[in-house]
Design a protein around this motif. Structure first.
Motif, short mmCIF file in Angstrom:
data_model
loop_
_atom_site.label_atom_id
_atom_site.label_comp_id
_atom_site.label_asym_id
_atom_site.label_seq_id
_atom_site.Cartn_x
_atom_site.Cartn_y
_atom_site.Cartn_z
N PRO A 360 36.47 22.19 9.24
CA PRO A 360 34.77 22.19 9.45
C PRO A 360 34.42 22.74 10.80
O PRO A 360 33.36 23.43 10.97
N ASN A 361 35.07 22.52 11.84
CA ASN A 361 34.88 23.19 13.28
C ASN A 361 35.09 24.63 13.48
O ASN A 361 34.19 25.37 13.86
N MET A 362 36.15 25.05 12.41
CA MET A 362 36.26 26.48 12.33
C MET A 362 35.04 27.00 11.88
O MET A 362 34.56 28.28 12.08
N ALA A 363 34.46 26.41 10.82
CA ALA A 363 33.61 26.95 9.88
C ALA A 363 32.21 27.01 10.89
O ALA A 363 31.45 28.15 10.84
N ARG A 364 31.86 26.12 11.58
CA ARG A 364 30.62 25.99 12.31
C ARG A 364 30.82 27.00 13.58
O ARG A 364 29.79 27.55 14.09
N ALA A 367 28.89 30.33 13.14
CA ALA A 367 27.53 30.45 13.62
C ALA A 367 27.06 30.89 14.84
O ALA A 367 26.22 31.50 14.86
N THR A 368 27.99 30.71 15.92
CA THR A 368 27.77 30.94 17.23
C THR A 368 28.72 31.88 17.73
O THR A 368 28.28 32.45 18.88
N ALA A 369 29.75 32.32 17.31
CA ALA A 369 30.76 33.23 17.87
C ALA A 369 30.22 34.81 17.82
O ALA A 369 29.60 35.13 16.86
N LEU A 370 30.58 35.31 18.76
CA LEU A 370 30.21 36.74 18.97
C LEU A 370 30.81 37.60 17.78
O LEU A 370 32.15 37.39 17.59
N ASN A 371 30.08 38.23 16.90
CA ASN A 371 30.45 38.89 15.57
C ASN A 371 30.97 38.02 14.80
O ASN A 371 31.43 38.34 13.63
N GLY A 372 30.64 36.97 14.60
CA GLY A 372 31.05 35.70 13.85
C GLY A 372 30.19 36.16 12.27
O GLY A 372 31.15 35.84 11.33
N GLU A 373 29.18 36.61 12.30
CA GLU A 373 28.44 36.94 10.98
C GLU A 373 29.20 38.14 10.36
O GLU A 373 29.01 38.22 9.04
N LYS A 374 30.31 38.98 11.19
CA LYS A 374 30.95 40.00 10.46
C LYS A 374 32.12 39.51 10.04
O LYS A 374 33.04 40.30 9.41
N VAL A 375 32.57 38.36 10.30
CA VAL A 375 33.99 37.81 9.77
C VAL A 375 34.25 37.65 8.35
O VAL A 375 33.33 37.11 7.80
N LYS A 376 35.20 38.44 7.86
CA LYS A 376 35.54 38.26 6.38
C LYS A 376 36.30 37.40 5.84
O LYS A 376 36.27 36.96 4.81
N ALA A 377 37.37 36.97 6.99
CA ALA A 377 38.52 35.84 6.51
C ALA A 377 38.91 35.17 7.64
O ALA A 377 38.86 35.74 8.95
N PRO A 435 57.97 33.84 8.31
CA PRO A 435 56.77 33.49 8.49
C PRO A 435 55.70 34.41 7.62
O PRO A 435 56.28 35.43 6.94
N ARG A 436 54.53 33.68 7.05
CA ARG A 436 53.87 34.33 6.00
C ARG A 436 52.38 34.38 6.70
O ARG A 436 51.91 33.41 7.46
N MET A 437 51.60 35.34 6.18
CA MET A 437 50.17 35.49 6.59
C MET A 437 49.27 34.35 5.55
O MET A 437 49.50 34.31 4.71
N LEU A 438 48.38 33.68 6.43
CA LEU A 438 47.82 32.81 5.62
C LEU A 438 46.10 33.20 5.78
O LEU A 438 45.62 33.46 6.92
N LEU A 439 45.32 33.32 4.73
CA LEU A 439 44.17 33.84 4.73
C LEU A 439 43.08 33.15 3.81
O LEU A 439 43.53 32.71 2.73
N MET A 440 42.06 32.83 4.28
CA MET A 440 41.20 32.00 3.60
C MET A 440 39.65 32.87 3.72
O MET A 440 39.38 33.50 4.64
N THR A 441 38.91 33.08 2.81
CA THR A 441 37.75 34.20 2.52
C THR A 441 36.72 33.19 3.38
O THR A 441 36.78 31.97 3.47
N ARG A 442 35.67 34.03 3.97
CA ARG A 442 34.62 33.52 4.63
C ARG A 442 33.89 32.23 3.55
O ARG A 442 33.40 31.33 4.27
N ASP A 443 33.72 32.77 2.24
CA ASP A 443 32.97 31.95 1.57
C ASP A 443 33.71 30.54 1.43
O ASP A 443 32.98 29.46 1.51
N ILE A 444 34.72 30.53 1.35
CA ILE A 444 35.60 29.20 1.15
C ILE A 444 35.54 28.38 2.47
O ILE A 444 35.42 27.21 2.39
N LEU A 445 35.71 29.22 3.55
CA LEU A 445 35.64 28.47 4.90
C LEU A 445 34.49 27.89 5.09
O LEU A 445 34.09 26.72 5.82
#
Length: 484
Positions: A360-364, A367-377, A435-445
């Protein structure tokens, strides 16, 4: 450019910085401090010098003091009579490389060649090969531990800046007098022709040393070669170890039914952990990480993805140049978690719980991070492969290459450090640890954004429990979580 920074950072960290810091702080594979009642070791670097070394030898002879000379090979070759005199008068001769260059910027083969060449020079003059080595500026690289196993690396307890003429004899004497105690290994210089030194600085060293020898004699101290100091120290340690073992046996008999939760670690692991924490602080500054929530477990940065295209849920594709929110686990909390857990099962469950709480904190943050609106995943790298899907992640193989290899090495080291039985796990199941990459789309986050303010949906709660159980089982299989 970032890849170049990563390569340089890994190289300096593992080849040079970590070994030097481990040796200097924790004395790993080096001797730098004695345990004695009345003995002090004087060591001299950079010589022999045709002007000052004879004066120094005269002074030592007058007081009956023995010392250790770490000689530069090319200087020894030019002054064979001085090498012969040092040996004849009962002093110890060690190696200080053939030329006064740091080991950080020489290949392992070059360091080895320099040492062999200097050893050959000393053998031709004295008939005996040196047993002791001090790298210039006390700097070792990671290969020195293996390549120089037949030599004892010697550092020092105290140095005084005596290579600078402006220090002067009086100030130098005061510095030395303050440190004059049993077990000390003094670093001094009998030659001033190396880079950064003053040609006539040894004159002040000899003047100050005469007063120190006077004081030492009045205090009942003996000035001995490094060989005798090491022998005395080993004898003292053996005596202490015997007493410690007896005390440990008594303690075990009193509490043989007790089980400790906090796992003890040895000196080497302590050194690695300390350097690991320092490395993290440097990493935070270099790559401008930001805390997630209180920052106790996770940090993040927003950057552009660089890699092959990856197909995500919802018919989305992550392409090179897209913005990602990269998650990093806080090393100190990860270490504390490993050291204070009763089992690997407990560690695995706790890691999944903390990830779930942090989402939840990552998702919020978006909203305030620089370039946060551009994050895809949301992006991370982990050795926990199963269970992450229930939180909304997809996992993918890391593209083969230098980054994948370095990450694999790093996570194996991490496994050895924080896991109670990490060394055994890596040996037994190292082949399956990738090790593997873990990816979560912006919508799910973003669906996690109000998770702390609304009642958890039953399906989410059920998935959470399943996630913890699966991840814990996976952890028992021999993997460990670390987002980098």
């Amino acid at each position: 450019m970032e890849l170049i920074l990563w390569i340089g950072f890994y190289f300096l960290t593992f080849y040079a910085f970590l070994p030097a810091l481990i040796s200097r702080i924790f004395g790993f594979r080096v001797f730098m401090r004695g345990q004695s009642a009345n003995e002090v070791s004087l060591t001299f670097d950079d010589g022999p010098d045709p002007v000052y070394t004879p004066k120094l030898l005269d002074l030592l002879k007058r007081y009956g003091a023995k010392a250790t000379f770490f000689v530069v090979g090319e200087n020894a070759e030019k002054n064979p009579d001085l090498i012969a005199r040092i040996h004849k008068e009962g002093h110890i001769i060690g190696i200080h490389n053939y030329v006064h260059h740091t080991n950080w910027f020489m290949r392992p083969r070059t360091v080895k060649r320099q040492i062999h060449r200097t050893s050959d020079v000393i053998k031709r003059i004295t008939g005996a090969r040196p047993m002791y080595y001090r790298p210039p500026w006390g700097i070792v690289n990671v290969f020195d531990y293996a390549n120089l196993g037949y030599l004892q690396i010697v550092l020092w307890t105290s140095l005084f800046g005596d290579w600078r003429k402006r220090v002067g004899a009086d100030k130098l004497y005061k510095r030395m007098r303050q440190k004059l105690k049993p077990g000390q290994v003094f670093l001094l210089h009998d030659c001033g022709i190396t880079f950064g030194a003053d040609r006539d600085a040894p004159a002040h060293t000899i003047s100050a040393l005469e007063r120190i020898l006077d004081d030492g004699r009045d205090m009942g101290y003996r000035f001995v070669g490094i060989d005798e100091m090491i022998a005395i120290t080993e004898e003292a340690k053996n005596g202490k170890n015997g007493r410690r073992k007896a005390a440990r046996r008594t303690s075990m008999n009193r509490s043989d039914s007790a089980t400790e939760i906090s796992h003890s670690i040895g000196p080497l692991k302590k050194a690695i952990v300390s350097l690991w924490m320092l490395w993290e602080k440097i990493f935070h500054v270099l790559f401008r990480l930001h805390p997630v929530g209180d920052g106790k477990f996770f940090n993040y940065r927003i950057r552009r993805y660089s890699g092959p295209p990856i197909d995500l849920r919802g018919e989305q594709t992550l392409r090179s140049g897209d913005h990602i929110m990269e998650i990093h686990f806080e090393n100190k909390m990860l270490f504390d978690l490993g050291m204070n857990s009763k089992s690997t099962l407990q560690i695995g469950i706790r890691i999944i719980r903390e990830m779930e709480r942090a989402l939840p904190n990552m998702a919020r943050e978006l909203a305030t991070a620089l370039n946060g609106e551009k994050v895809k995943a949301l992006y991370g790298v982990s050795m926990i492969h199963r269970g992450s899907e229930s939180l909304g992640y997809q996992n993918f193989d890391l593209p083969r290459g230098l980054f994948s290899w370095m990450t694999n090495v790093y996570l194996r080291i991490l496994m050895r450090v924080i896991h109670p039985a990490g060394n055994q796990r890596v040996r037994d199941k190292g082949d399956s640890m990738n090790p593997r990459m873990l990816l979560m789309t912006r919508d799910i986050l973003l669906t996690w954004a109000d998770e702390s303010r609304v009642k958890r949906r039953p399906d989410r709660a059920r998935k959470s429990v399943e996630t913890q159980e699966v991840a814990a089982a996976e952890f028992e299989e021999g993997t460990i979580g670390k987002l980098v």
